[in-house]
Design a protein around this motif. Structure first.
Motif, PDB file in Angstrom:
ATOM      1  N   UNK A   1      24.585  35.580  43.118  1.00 25.91           N
ATOM      2  CA  UNK A   1      24.431  36.512  44.250  1.00 25.91           C
ATOM      3  C   UNK A   1      24.013  35.774  45.501  1.00 25.91           C
ATOM      4  N   UNK A   2      23.091  34.812  45.345  1.00 23.95           N
ATOM      5  CA  UNK A   2      22.618  34.040  46.490  1.00 23.95           C
ATOM      6  C   UNK A   2      23.753  33.200  47.071  1.00 23.95           C
ATOM      7  N   UNK A   3      24.543  32.573  46.224  1.00 21.15           N
ATOM      8  CA  UNK A   3      25.673  31.765  46.705  1.00 21.15           C
ATOM      9  C   UNK A   3      26.680  32.634  47.449  1.00 21.15           C
ATOM     10  N   UNK A   4      26.965  33.814  46.901  1.00 22.73           N
ATOM     11  CA  UNK A   4      27.898  34.727  47.580  1.00 22.73           C
ATOM     12  C   UNK A   4      27.330  35.195  48.919  1.00 22.73           C
ATOM     13  N   UNK A   5      26.050  35.474  48.948  1.00 19.41           N
ATOM     14  CA  UNK A   5      25.403  35.909  50.194  1.00 19.41           C
ATOM     15  C   UNK A   5      25.491  34.830  51.263  1.00 19.41           C
ATOM     16  N   UNK A   6      25.226  33.583  50.886  1.00 18.52           N
ATOM     17  CA  UNK A   6      25.258  32.493  51.855  1.00 18.52           C
ATOM     18  C   UNK A   6      26.673  32.261  52.391  1.00 18.52           C
ATOM     19  N   UNK A   7      27.677  32.334  51.513  1.00 20.78           N
ATOM     20  CA  UNK A   7      29.070  32.207  51.970  1.00 20.78           C
ATOM     21  C   UNK A   7      29.420  33.344  52.932  1.00 20.78           C
ATOM     22  N   UNK A   8      28.996  34.531  52.566  1.00 22.28           N
ATOM     23  CA  UNK A   8      29.289  35.710  53.390  1.00 22.28           C
ATOM     24  C   UNK A   8      28.661  35.574  54.777  1.00 22.28           C
TER      25      UNK A   8
ATOM     26  N   UNK B   1      21.784  23.450  54.259  1.00 24.13           N
ATOM     27  CA  UNK B   1      20.725  23.987  53.399  1.00 24.13           C
ATOM     28  C   UNK B   1      21.234  24.703  52.154  1.00 24.13           C
ATOM     29  N   UNK B   2      22.521  25.014  52.095  1.00 24.32           N
ATOM     30  CA  UNK B   2      23.071  25.783  50.970  1.00 24.32           C
ATOM     31  C   UNK B   2      22.777  25.129  49.618  1.00 24.32           C
ATOM     32  N   UNK B   3      23.031  23.834  49.409  1.00 29.50           N
ATOM     33  CA  UNK B   3      22.739  23.249  48.086  1.00 29.50           C
ATOM     34  C   UNK B   3      21.251  23.355  47.709  1.00 29.50           C
ATOM     35  N   UNK B   4      20.394  23.154  48.682  1.00 31.91           N
ATOM     36  CA  UNK B   4      18.952  23.258  48.417  1.00 31.91           C
ATOM     37  C   UNK B   4      18.568  24.693  48.045  1.00 31.91           C
ATOM     38  N   UNK B   5      19.126  25.645  48.761  1.00 36.41           N
ATOM     39  CA  UNK B   5      18.798  27.049  48.495  1.00 36.41           C
ATOM     40  C   UNK B   5      19.325  27.508  47.138  1.00 36.41           C
ATOM     41  N   UNK B   6      20.510  27.047  46.765  1.00 36.59           N
ATOM     42  CA  UNK B   6      21.084  27.446  45.473  1.00 36.59           C
ATOM     43  C   UNK B   6      20.267  26.906  44.301  1.00 36.59           C
ATOM     44  N   UNK B   7      19.694  25.722  44.458  1.00 41.37           N
ATOM     45  CA  UNK B   7      18.956  25.089  43.363  1.00 41.37           C
ATOM     46  C   UNK B   7      17.461  25.348  43.397  1.00 41.37           C
ATOM     47  N   UNK B   8      16.975  26.024  44.406  1.00 41.42           N
ATOM     48  CA  UNK B   8      15.537  26.241  44.543  1.00 41.42           C
ATOM     49  C   UNK B   8      15.081  27.338  43.584  1.00 41.42           C
ATOM     50  N   UNK B   9      14.172  26.994  42.683  1.00 38.81           N
ATOM     51  CA  UNK B   9      13.677  27.946  41.682  1.00 38.81           C
ATOM     52  C   UNK B   9      12.616  28.890  42.263  1.00 38.81           C
ATOM     53  N   UNK B  10      12.138  28.611  43.455  1.00 33.85           N
ATOM     54  CA  UNK B  10      11.167  29.510  44.094  1.00 33.85           C
ATOM     55  C   UNK B  10      11.829  30.770  44.638  1.00 33.85           C
TER      56      UNK B  10
END
Length: 187
Positions: free
Chosen positions: A66-73, A18-27
């Motif tokens: 920030x979202x990408x860093x959070x997901x990696x973390x 889900x990471x790619x979808x979450x990173x690109x989601x404008x919502x």
């Protein structure tokens, strides 16, 4: 036919897809990401420490970074943290949660999810009119049962019931009930 994906056994595997979808989601706006971070910081046991939450809520860093860093973390931290992320995402951005790729191509059951058949039974599409009709029937039956009680057979007690029930209604209905009570007392 649709391609069959293997079922996800862990939340970490789901998050990986889900990471790619979450990173690109404008919502996922800055406000929603902050709410998710706050929920992860406040849940017991704490998923994010206060220092980590401050790091991921830094306004100088763009939301996507920030979202990408959070997901990696969260992926590094473990399974329970990924599960709490999905719970926070569902609480704060249900539309994003429902469009996740891991939810579209799933065969396994999710403990956070209700089956569509059960959801239809819980949240029916009949709306507020159906609720008001059922409530009116229940209230009417309660009044009939109360009025048919042997100790309440006097007409004065029925007036008391209608008089007190007028208190909970709006102005127009209250005026109609009170005028009805006045007319019946004059007879």
């Amino acid at each position: 036919m649709f391609p069959r994906c293997r079922p996800y056994h862990t939340y970490s595997e789901r998050l990986l897809q889900d990471v790619p979808h979450l990173k690109n989601n404008r919502n996922l706006t800055e406000r929603i990401v902050d709410k998710i971070i706050l929920q992860l910081n406040r849940v017991y046991p704490q998923v994010l420490s206060n220092k980590e939450a401050e790091k991921f809520r830094n306004l100088k860093t763009p939301v996507r970074a920030r979202l990408a860093d959070l997901l990696k973390h969260l992926q590094r931290k473990g399974e329970r943290e990924c599960q709490e992320f999905y719970r926070a995402l569902r609480n704060n951005a249900d539309t994003v949660y429902s469009t996740l790729p891991s939810r579209r191509h799933r065969n396994s059951s999710d403990p956070l999810e209700i089956s569509p058949d059960l959801e239809k039974m819980i949240l029916n599409d009949r709306g507020p009119v159906f609720f008001l009709a059922c409530f009116s029937v229940a209230a009417g039956l309660a009044l009939i049962m109360y009025y048919n009680h042997p100790e309440v057979k006097s007409p004065d007690s029925a007036k008391k019931v209608l008089g007190f029930s007028a208190v909970g209604f709006g102005r127009q209905i209250r005026n109609i009930l009170i005028s009805f009570l006045e007319e019946t007392s004059n007879l």
